[in-house]
Design a protein around this motif. Structure first.
Motif, PDB file in Angstrom:
ATOM      1  N   ARG A  50       0.587  10.429  -6.881  1.00 45.66           N
ATOM      2  CA  ARG A  50       0.519  10.130  -5.445  1.00 45.66           C
ATOM      3  C   ARG A  50       1.889   9.945  -4.814  1.00 45.66           C
ATOM      4  NH1 ARG A  50      -4.297   5.677  -4.498  1.00 45.66           N
ATOM      5  NH2 ARG A  50      -5.833   6.517  -5.956  1.00 45.66           N
ATOM      6  N   VAL A  96      -7.008  10.817  -8.124  1.00 43.36           N
ATOM      7  CA  VAL A  96      -7.910   9.957  -8.884  1.00 43.36           C
ATOM      8  C   VAL A  96      -7.815  10.298 -10.364  1.00 43.36           C
ATOM      9  CG1 VAL A  96     -10.308   9.258  -9.216  1.00 43.36           C
ATOM     10  CG2 VAL A  96      -9.473   9.808  -6.917  1.00 43.36           C
ATOM     11  N   LEU A 123      -2.115   0.557  -6.767  1.00 46.29           N
ATOM     12  CA  LEU A 123      -2.863   1.566  -6.018  1.00 46.29           C
ATOM     13  C   LEU A 123      -4.343   1.518  -6.366  1.00 46.29           C
ATOM     14  CD1 LEU A 123      -0.392   4.585  -6.253  1.00 46.29           C
ATOM     15  CD2 LEU A 123      -0.788   3.109  -4.286  1.00 46.29           C
ATOM     16  N   LEU A 124      -4.654   1.372  -7.650  1.00 42.31           N
ATOM     17  CA  LEU A 124      -6.054   1.277  -8.060  1.00 42.31           C
ATOM     18  C   LEU A 124      -6.702   0.019  -7.494  1.00 42.31           C
ATOM     19  CD1 LEU A 124      -5.739   2.383 -11.804  1.00 42.31           C
ATOM     20  CD2 LEU A 124      -6.553   3.760  -9.871  1.00 42.31           C
ATOM     21  N   ASP A 179      -7.308   0.506  -3.795  1.00 42.92           N
ATOM     22  CA  ASP A 179      -8.436   1.434  -3.653  1.00 42.92           C
ATOM     23  C   ASP A 179      -9.751   0.669  -3.770  1.00 42.92           C
ATOM     24  OD1 ASP A 179      -6.761   3.617  -3.431  1.00 42.92           O
ATOM     25  OD2 ASP A 179      -7.168   4.399  -5.442  1.00 42.92           O
ATOM     26  N   ARG A 180      -9.812  -0.186  -4.773  1.00 40.68           N
ATOM     27  CA  ARG A 180     -11.047  -0.941  -5.007  1.00 40.68           C
ATOM     28  C   ARG A 180     -11.321  -1.902  -3.851  1.00 40.68           C
ATOM     29  NH1 ARG A 180     -14.598  -2.270  -8.983  1.00 40.68           N
ATOM     30  NH2 ARG A 180     -15.511  -4.346  -8.843  1.00 40.68           N
ATOM     31  N   HIS A 199     -10.365  -1.701  -0.689  1.00 35.94           N
ATOM     32  CA  HIS A 199     -10.759  -1.023   0.534  1.00 35.94           C
ATOM     33  C   HIS A 199     -12.134  -0.366   0.396  1.00 35.94           C
ATOM     34  CE1 HIS A 199      -7.265  -1.882   2.899  1.00 35.94           C
ATOM     35  NE2 HIS A 199      -6.477  -1.516   1.917  1.00 35.94           N
ATOM     36  N   ALA A 200     -12.487   0.079  -0.784  1.00 37.31           N
ATOM     37  CA  ALA A 200     -13.832   0.615  -0.998  1.00 37.31           C
ATOM     38  C   ALA A 200     -14.866  -0.491  -0.804  1.00 37.31           C
ATOM     39  CB  ALA A 200     -13.951   1.224  -2.399  1.00 37.31           C
ATOM     40  N   GLY A 250       0.781  -1.224   0.000  1.00 43.28           N
ATOM     41  CA  GLY A 250       0.000   0.000   0.000  1.00 43.28           C
ATOM     42  C   GLY A 250       0.813   1.275   0.000  1.00 43.28           C
TER      43      GLY A 250
END
Length: 334
Positions: free
Chosen positions: A142, A170, A316-317, A320-321, A323-324, A41
């Motif tokens: 980032r 984003v 990273l993407l 992100d997915r 954790h969403a 991460g």
């Protein structure tokens, strides 16, 4: 051909992969090779592999290979005591990130491939699908040269020219999966060379690394790569100098157009041509300043993450997915 590198591996605590460091499986698909990694991460690359794309076997075989590679990397993560959470897959061409469908790739030949569903089923992990350059833009925005800025334009100048626009970390996906096509902004509209897209005078057709080598040959030079043209220009060769100065002027025209539309805080230049360093950035900055009207000049910097940017961005993407989905009560995020 398959290459493996374990020099960056840092095994976690649990050989079953349930208590080790959280990682994403990251795959960056190119026309000839797939760059693959396990990335945590923080953006640290824990393991890398490289596989041939083998596009000569046809798009269906390439899709199957991607699934196999993803599953194999997840197994590798578990064997090293890491916890694979998600797969990040980035590909060229037109990409629908929301529906997780690769719409079209001229280089590989696939069309409307539902990668999200396919890789989910093959690995048992949720999959984020992204565009290769936009993923690189996320990584640079980032963690790389654009870190600390909320509005970053990443421009990759290599065999072609592509861009990614990142707002607050984003990537902007566009309405149809093809935003920030800077390489296809027409900068020579009347008599420019024909671009691969079928139009004439696109920035990619006149200012990419391939265009630099071609125009040097057309000017009477021998067949050399763009990097050699730059070297000769810096060394004072007149022919190479003319070609390089024109290249910089055309790039400035394209970037000024993007700047006026997007008003970025920083423009990050990546890709093979960016390896020219100050020989590109210094005259490019000067040429853009000459073209300014009332706008504020953004910072112009070289990319920091090199050819790992695509894999890091894919990871990273993916995280992100994951954790969403986890926050919504689903560990798969489907």
């Amino acid at each position: 051909m398959t290459q493996h590198s374990a020099g960056a591996d840092q095994p976690g605590r649990d050989a079953a992969g349930t208590g080790g460091a959280e990682v994403a499986v990251a795959i960056d698909v190119g026309g000839t090779a797939m760059k693959c990694a396990l990335v945590d991460g923080s953006g640290q690359v824990r393991h890398t592999e490289r596989h041939d794309t083998n596009r000569d076997r046809g798009p269906d075989a390439v899709v199957a290979t991607i699934g196999d590679v993803a599953a194999g990397l997840a197994d590798t993560a578990r064997a090293q005591g890491l916890s694979p959470r998600a797969v990040g897959l980035v590909v060229p061409g037109v990409v629908d990130e929301v529906r997780r469908i690769a719409g079209y790739s001229a280089n590989i030949g696939w069309q409307d491939v539902p990668f999200g569903e396919l890789i989910d089923a093959r690995t048992g992990l949720t999959t984020a699908l992204g565009h290769d350059v936009r993923a690189g833009a996320v990584a640079e925005a980032r963690l790389g040269a654009g870190a600390g800025s909320d509005n970053v334009l990443f421009v990759a100048i290599g065999t072609g020219i592509a861009a990614g626009h990142v707002l607050s970390g984003v990537p902007y996906p566009g309405a149809h999966g093809a935003p920030s096509e800077l390489g296809h902004v027409q900068v020579v509209c009347t008599d420019g060379p024909r671009c691969g897209c079928g139009r004439y005078g696109c920035l990619e057709a006149v200012a990419s690394a391939a265009a630099v080598a071609r125009r040097y040959g057309e000017a009477g030079g021998d067949r050399v790569a763009a990097a050699e043209v730059v070297r000769r220009a810096v060394a004072g060769e007149e022919r190479a100098g003319r070609v390089w100065r024109r290249t910089v002027e055309l790039l400035a025209d394209g970037l000024i157009t993007a700047m006026r539309l997007l008003d970025p805080e920083v423009i990050v230049i990546g890709g093979g041509l960016a390896e020219a360093g100050a020989a590109l950035l210094d005259p490019l900055h000067a040429a853009m300043m000459e073209r300014l009207a009332f706008q504020t000049m953004p910072r112009l910097v070289a990319a920091a993450l090199g050819d790992q940017a695509g894999c890091i961005g894919a990871a990273l993407l993916a995280l992100d997915r994951f954790h969403a989905g986890f926050a919504a009560g689903s560990t798969t995020g489907h």
